[in-house]
Design a protein around this motif. Structure first.
Motif, mmCIF file in Angstrom:
data_model
loop_
_atom_site.group_PDB
_atom_site.id
_atom_site.type_symbol
_atom_site.label_atom_id
_atom_site.label_comp_id
_atom_site.label_asym_id
_atom_site.label_seq_id
_atom_site.Cartn_x
_atom_site.Cartn_y
_atom_site.Cartn_z
ATOM 1 N N PHE A 659 37.139 -21.382 -35.698
ATOM 2 C CA PHE A 659 36.162 -20.522 -35.023
ATOM 3 C C PHE A 659 36.414 -20.502 -33.515
ATOM 4 N N THR A 660 36.178 -19.352 -32.928
ATOM 5 C CA THR A 660 36.322 -19.219 -31.482
ATOM 6 C C THR A 660 34.961 -19.400 -30.811
ATOM 7 N N ASP A 661 34.952 -19.852 -29.559
ATOM 8 C CA ASP A 661 33.691 -20.021 -28.842
ATOM 9 C C ASP A 661 33.008 -18.666 -28.649
ATOM 10 N N LEU A 662 31.689 -18.652 -28.806
ATOM 11 C CA LEU A 662 30.931 -17.416 -28.611
ATOM 12 C C LEU A 662 30.861 -17.097 -27.125
ATOM 13 N N GLY A 816 43.462 -15.506 -33.189
ATOM 14 C CA GLY A 816 44.394 -15.329 -32.092
ATOM 15 C C GLY A 816 44.423 -13.885 -31.620
ATOM 16 N N GLU A 817 45.608 -13.341 -31.469
ATOM 17 C CA GLU A 817 45.740 -11.958 -30.984
ATOM 18 C C GLU A 817 45.220 -10.946 -31.993
#
Length: 885
Positions: A659-662, A816-817
């Motif tokens: 998961f990416t940071d919000l 990622g991208e």
């Protein structure tokens, strides 16, 4: 002249078939084998020791052998009874056609539907129970599984025995009677003896199908745990363990190996006749009457079970409001998502049938119409045996693990390949048997006349096996429409098929939708079989009129080949149309969620109102299933955005860093990690069927401890923490209030009272409370509140131990991208503008400044004293297992 041994065409076909099954059978199963061993240091057999020495595993295996063996024996006897009536009596032809048609009817529906139909037929509030005033037998456990498996396996057993009986020469019965044999000896020598191999093969096939089926135990298994449900719990339980699941999968392959050896051995007992004489059945009114009435009683039982499927969707609310309505049917046909799912199923079924039939035909040409070396033919024969005995669940799990992160993941192509591999055996054997009966000199004669191999196959061989090709096409199509065990692990949001959708709807107790979709599957399969049956009749009539018995008439041949080409072109056209029609959703945000309907609708409405309509695809899962996908697939998961139980998100992040940071701010009442924000807070409560409580004269419970009172035995339903996090709400309350020692006594009493009503799904208890199967359940409070507001006979009690809660949160997948930027926008939209709608169902405040309407507020909201983590759940799972009887 070129020798057939050196024919390049058959070698190309052979290599193509071998490569297909190497990459889509051998590699996945081999990878599953490797998964059963530890990746790091430690004992190589540690997972095997853990599973094989685990509590209840061998009990489940024993249950599977007992119920599968019993059902296989009874099914083979019933199938013989029906086939004998059709083949050896003078019962009117109309009745024979009814017996034959109804005997194969169950194969046109998914097995998971049988279980629900049994509940609505023989359950406490079932149709038959209502008619006769008492429940005939306990449908949960051995009895329900036995009935379900018998219905499921009857078509296979009947067709095997019926087809073999058609090749028994009846003149030997006359010879036996002339020689003075008794009727019983004549029966044994001229019918039973030639059928011994087939009867034994029927038992093996029925046993294996029952042993590996998951659909029926999912609905009526109760606490009679079988090995298929153990596999599901290991792979997609509340805390998935893929290594242990791989071990269980391999254990399930043991009967496959035994089945292969037995089927090869039983082939020796097959009796072959040089000629089948046309002999009329002897006249015997008593025999015909007994067998005809007995067969019709068996058919009546099948029809009663399936009649419920056709009745319940047209009833306002079974069993309390028995008024006719089109509402449930309209809701399904007005739901674009469900229609899209049905379109996916049609696409997959047609393409599976087209390409599966071509592959099976090619393989059969190699073994039946070529002079390739013996070992090459034996390889294909072995593939057919293996695919006939590998459980669908094992293939599905192997595909899920092997193709995660590849371009095939969550595609229709992967589902089609899975179906082709899974169901290869029967179409191949049908093709091979038909090709072997044709004149072996045709290819040589055609070559002498200057035709090449492909022209000979197209112009001479293929027209004479068109009926078999049609049978193979129908077999692939029907099974692709009804399969559930193999595909539930590999479908995605954009490739969801009807049977996987039915499994999803089960979690939300949407039985009206389940039955409507099941009727759609049944009608589709009936139409397809009807159309191709008509084509077969036309072919037979053309052959009867033809002066040349070797090949079809030119006109008829062209018509048939034209129809086949039309089917191929239609299938490919459907695929192209499907791809183009889905171009608009290729860039859409895929949202995976374990949320209940109320939260899903609130999120969808919020997105639509804020300009995101048509820019997302929403896919619901059960908590355990979505958790399994998160842990198994990591960042390779199809989803861009997920809403899931918070503790699961933490486990997935710890394992996969997915998961990416919000990037937006929202101040929560309780601090949360940077990668998720809470969206709902679900509370537990006691749920009651007020009408059932009154009828059974049961006192209203005030606490969870009260549920251990023996007065509620058989009238209580709860969930199992092994497969549903809803059960955790009850266990938190028990441990928090009473501690583990007294709590164990209370939970043991609750499990004893629940008996077969310990459910795998969080919606299981309210499902049974709604239907009147039980009077009391423990489940999600908001579901009971909604039912009460909708006028159902449902009430709820906030237990004095407390309404403990679990939060569900939203997170964005870090690809990622390739991370979809709209996923973050939608997450923010749901949090900022959706919480007001969500709070109408889930009232607890999660963010600073929120307020709760008092009418939705629970009486005793509480929070467990320890942080809710996967490790804590594992501890509570062990506590729960120790309390089970």
């Amino acid at each position: 002249m070129k020798s057939r041994v050196k024919s390049i065409e058959t070698k190309v076909i052979f290599v193509a078939v071998i490569l297909l099954f190497f990459f889509f059978l051998a590699v996945p199963i081999g990878s599953l084998l490797l998964k059963s061993f530890p990746e790091g240091t430690g004992s190589a057999l540690s997972h095997y020791r853990e599973v094989l020495s685990g509590k209840g595993f061998w009990i489940a295996v024993g249950h599977s052998f007992a119920v599968a063996g019993s059902s296989a024996c009874l099914t083979t006897i019933l199938a013989f009874f029906l086939a004998y009536t059709v083949q050896y009596t003078n019962v009117p032809e109309g009745i024979k056609k009814i017996i034959h048609g109804c005997a194969v009817l169950p194969m046109l529906l998914p097995t998971i539907t049988y279980g629900f139909a049994i509940i609505y037929t023989f359950g406490k509030q079932g149709m038959i129970t209502k008619i006769i005033g008492t429940q005939i037998f306990n449908i949960y456990g051995f009895g329900g599984l036995l009935l379900g498996y018998m219905i499921y396996t009857l078509p296979v057993s009947y067709l095997l025995i019926h087809n073999t009986m058609g090749y028994i020469d009846k003149k030997f019965m006359i010879v036996s009677r002339v020689m003075g044999d008794t009727p019983w000896k004549t029966f044994c020598v001229t019918i039973l003896r030639p059928l011994m191999g087939t009867l034994a093969a029927s038992f093996v096939q029925c046993f294996f199908l029952a042993f590996t089926d998951f659909g029926i135990p999912a609905s009526v298994g109760g606490q009679y745990e079988v090995v298929a449900s153990v596999l599901y719990d290991e792979m997609l339980g509340s805390l998935p363990n893929f290594n242990n699941g791989a071990v269980v999968s391999l254990v399930m392959l043991v009967p496959s190996i035994i089945s292969i050896a037995l089927l090869q051995y039983l082939g020796r007992f097959n009796v072959r006749y040089n000629k089948i004489s046309d002999v009329e059945n002897t006249k015997n009114g008593i025999r015909d009457g007994i067998l005809g009435i007995g067969s019709m009683l068996v058919i009546l039982l099948i029809l009663i079970v399936f009649l419920v499927i056709a009745i319940v969707p047209f009833v306002e609310e079974w069993p309390y409001k028995i008024q006719f309505t089109w509402k449930h049917v309209r809701e399904v046909f007005c739901d674009g998502e469900l229609l899209g799912v049905f379109g996916n199923s049609l696409l997959v079924a047609v393409l599976t049938a087209v390409f599966g039939s071509l592959i099976a035909y090619g393989a059969a040409l190699v073994t039946a119409r070529s002079q390739m070396c013996r070992w090459a033919k034996q390889v294909i024969e072995s593939i057919a045996l293996v695919t006939n005995t590998i459980p669908g669940m094992v293939i599905g799990i192997a595909f899920m693990l092997v193709f995660a992160g590849t371009s095939l993941q969550n595609t229709c192509l992967l589902i089609i390949l899975c179906n082709i591999v899974h169901y290869f055996s029967t179409p191949y054997l049908m093709m091979k048997n038909s090709l072997e009966k044709l004149n072996r000199s045709w290819e040589t004669t055609a070559m002498l006349m200057g035709d090449n191999w492909f022209k000979t196959i197209a112009r001479v061989v293929t027209p004479n096996v068109i009926p078999t090709i049609i049978e193979a096409f129908c077999y692939y199509f029907v099974n692709a429409m009804v399969t559930v065990s193999a595909v539930i692990f590999i479908v995605g949001a954009k490739t969801m098929v009807v049977t996987a959708k039915i499994k999803e709807l089960q979690h939300f107790a949407k039985f009206n939708e389940i039955f409507v979709l099941s009727l759609c599957i049944l009608l589709t399969n009936l139409v397809v079989k009807g159309v191709f049956h008509w084509i077969e009749i036309r072919i037979k009539k053309s052959r009867e009129k033809s002066a040349n018995e070797v090949v079809l008439k030119s006109k008829s041949k062209k018509t048939v080949i034209g129809l086949c080409l039309a089917v191929v072109i239609a299938g490919i056209g459907m695929g192209i149309w499907f791809e183009k029609s889905n171009e608009s959703v290729q860039e859409a945000v895929v949202i995976y969620s374990n949320a209940d309907d109320e939260a899903v609708e609130a999120m969808k409405n919020t997105l639509d109102e804020n300009g995101y309509a048509g820019q997302y695809v929403f896919q619901s899962f059960g908590t355990s299933e979505l958790g399994g996908k998160l842990l198994a697939e990591g960042t390779d998961i199809e989803a861009d955005l997920v809403t899931m139980s918070s503790f699961y998100l933490e486990s997935a992040q710890s394992q996969n860093k997915m998961f990416t940071d919000l990037t937006f701010e929202a101040e929560t009442v309780t601090p949360t990690p940077s990668y998720y924000k809470p969206i709902t807070c679900q509370e537990g409560a006691i749920i009651v069927n007020t009408q059932a409580m009154e009828e059974e004269e049961l006192p209203m419970p005030e606490s969870i401890k009260d549920l251990a009172n023996p007065i509620y035995e058989g009238e209580l339903s709860v969930t199992d923490i092994k497969s549903s996090s809803t059960a955790w709400l009850m266990i938190q309350a028990i441990i928090s209030e009473y501690g583990e020692e007294e709590g164990a006594e209370i939970l043991s009493g609750i499990y004893k009272n629940a008996g077969p009503h310990i459910e795998d799904s969080g919606s299981g208890p309210i499902k049974k409370v709604r239907s009147g199967e039980v009077a009391i359940g423990f489940g999600l409070r908001h579901q009971a509140v909604e039912d009460q507001q909708n006028g159902l006979s449902i009430g709820y009690v906030d237990p004095i131990e407390g309404n403990f809660s679990l939060t569900e949160s939203i997170a964005v997948i870090d690809k990622g991208e390739y991370t979809n930027p709209k996923a973050m926008e939608m997450a923010e939209c749901i949090i900022r503008y959706g919480r007001e709608k969500i709070q109408k169902t889930y009232p607890n405040t999660l963010y600073i400044g929120e307020e709760t309407d008092s009418i939705y507020q629970s009486a005793y909201p509480k929070v467990f004293q320890e942080p809710l983590t996967a490790e804590l759940m594992e501890q509570h799972q062990k506590f729960s297992e120790a309390c089970k009887p």
